[in-house]
Design a protein around this motif. Structure first.
Motif, short mmCIF file in Angstrom:
data_model
loop_
_atom_site.label_atom_id
_atom_site.label_comp_id
_atom_site.label_asym_id
_atom_site.label_seq_id
_atom_site.Cartn_x
_atom_site.Cartn_y
_atom_site.Cartn_z
N ALA A 192 -8.49 69.58 159.78
CA ALA A 192 -9.91 69.58 160.15
C ALA A 192 -10.77 69.43 158.89
N ALA A 193 -10.45 70.18 157.85
CA ALA A 193 -11.27 70.16 156.64
C ALA A 193 -11.25 68.78 155.97
N LYS A 194 -10.09 68.14 155.98
CA LYS A 194 -9.95 66.84 155.30
C LYS A 194 -10.34 65.66 156.18
N GLY A 195 -10.41 65.89 157.50
CA GLY A 195 -10.57 64.76 158.41
C GLY A 195 -9.31 63.91 158.37
N ALA A 210 -9.84 55.83 147.62
CA ALA A 210 -10.84 54.85 147.24
C ALA A 210 -12.21 55.44 146.96
N PRO A 211 -12.86 54.97 145.89
CA PRO A 211 -14.26 55.29 145.70
C PRO A 211 -15.10 54.52 146.73
N ASN A 243 -8.70 59.92 152.52
CA ASN A 243 -9.03 58.58 151.98
C ASN A 243 -9.92 58.56 150.75
N TYR A 244 -10.47 59.70 150.33
CA TYR A 244 -11.24 59.66 149.09
C TYR A 244 -10.33 59.95 147.90
N VAL A 245 -10.88 59.75 146.72
CA VAL A 245 -10.12 59.92 145.48
C VAL A 245 -9.64 61.38 145.35
N ARG A 254 -4.64 49.55 143.49
CA ARG A 254 -4.56 48.54 144.54
C ARG A 254 -5.07 49.06 145.87
N ARG A 255 -4.75 50.33 146.14
CA ARG A 255 -5.27 50.92 147.37
C ARG A 255 -6.79 50.99 147.33
#
Ligand code: TXA
Ligand code: MG
Length: 352
Positions: free
Chosen positions: A48-51, A245-246, A145-147, A346-347
């Motif tokens: 939940a916290a990270k989605g 990804a940024p 999905n974030y850095v 690359r990601r």
């Protein structure tokens, strides 16, 4: 809340984990978002916290090599031999995927018959784990999905409201996530390149780098994209959506077509023709950069890739927060640390 890693706060962190709360803690790779691995509802809080999609399994962290067995089914002879070969890797940035112990909740493994386990090599993580009479399930402590975070402040910025405590351990030493190797196939295979160079792993397992990387990350991603139901996606579910990804678009320096053309194309696409502001990430000291570069981050004066890995995620975050139009980053050779660096970039490139 960020808390210094004093004995008192470590006691408190262990108590919070025991009570089913989330605690972020430093490891040698990146910060982890921990929950009591035996407590399914605590583990659900991580997702939940990270989605994070529930199909993406978590890594279980234990305090010593002997404790790996808490999370894994009794090993057969072949697996025992492999684990012996890897003994010297722990504590360290290596996650092994092995058949899971019946006690590990489905929430941790996303219903898979296997589990990823490791012993992190960080004094704070180890002190915390020793205070817990349960293993700690922990993904990287970033929104999905974030850095990944390499400092307590990174965790606080995005997940501060959602965790009971963030233990501060300063900047992470490796800066990229652990290497993941599956030991449930005939031969070991790397599922994620990371902070333990594949060359080192090959030496320990007495096999070739090619064997370890057979149908490597790239080939596997392609296979999964082609057919989400393929055995590849069953093997490592959730690997595909991880972008690191940024939010700012990212390109490699060699995509910028020397002087000019990229710049012309870029400005043509923009409504107002003000010049793009570029953040440039260099792997060694550079003598000149294009004039549109508003910010230059040099990760290593001498092109030392271990140093580059250590600072990479923090640099991506920093440049992502300064309202730039584009992040441009160099490439490096894909050996040793260079494999994990190029994999993460690359990601990030693909997702932006
Ligand atoms: O360095 C690291 O490994 C950090 C620190 C906190 O330990 N953790 C980390 O966790 O990077 P996370 O959740 O961001 O990445 C774990 C990866 C996921 O891609 C997941 O799919 C894979 O490990 N994984 C976990 N269990 C697995 C399993 N049973 N089979 C295949 N892949 C698995
Ligand atoms: Mg992660």
């Amino acid at each position: 809340m960020i808390a210094a890693s004093t004995a008192e706060n470590l006691d408190r962190a262990a108590e919070l984990l025991r009570a089913g709360e989330l605690v972020a803690f430093p490891t040698e790779t990146v910060y982890g978002l921990g929950a009591n691995a035996w407590n399914a509802s605590a583990v659900r809080k991580i997702f939940a916290a990270k989605g994070r999609p529930p199909t993406n399994p978590l890594i279980v962290h234990v305090a010593s090599r002997d404790q790996l067995q808490l999370a894994m089914a009794p090993p057969d002879e072949r697996l025992s031999r492999r684990l012996d070969q890897l003994a010297a890797c722990w504590p360290g940035p290596l996650t092994v995927v092995v058949p899971r112990h019946a006690r590990v909740p489905d929430e941790v493994t996303a219903g898979l018959p296997t589990v990823g386990v490791r012993v992190p090599d960080h004094p704070v993580a180890l002190e915390l784990l020793r205070r817990c009479d349960f293993p700690v399930a922990a993904p990287s402590a970033n929104p999905s999905n974030y850095v990944s975070p390499t400092r307590a402040e990174h965790v606080d910025a995005e997940l501060g409201e959602r965790v009971a405590l963030i233990l501060d351990g300063g900047a992470c030493r490796a800066g990229v996530e652990s290497t993941i190797v599956t030991l449930v196939e005939e031969e070991p295979r790397v599922l994620r390149v990371g902070a333990l160079p594949v060359e080192t792993l090959a030496e320990r397992l007495d096999c070739s780098v090619e064997t370890l990387l057979r149908s490597g990350p790239e080939a596997r991603r392609a296979a999964v994209a082609e057919s989400p139901e393929s055995p590849e996606s069953q093997l490592s579910p959730g690997r595909l959506p991880e972008h690191y990804a940024p939010r700012t678009p990212l390109r490699f320096a060699d995509e910028l077509d020397a002087e000019g053309q990229w710049y012309a194309e870029w400005t043509a696409r923009r409504e107002n023709a003000s010049p793009p502001r570029i953040g440039w990430i260099a792997f060694r000291t550079v003598t000149s950069v294009p004039s549109q570069v508003a910010q230059l981050v040099t990760l290593s004066e001498r092109g030392d890739l271990e140093e580059v890995a250590r600072g990479l995620f923090a640099a991506l975050r920093q440049l992502d927060q300064t309202g730039l139009d584009l992040i441009v980053v160099e490439r490096c050779d894909e050996t040793g640390w260079g494999r994990a660096i190029m994999d993460r970039l690359r990601r990030a490139r693909r997702a932006s």
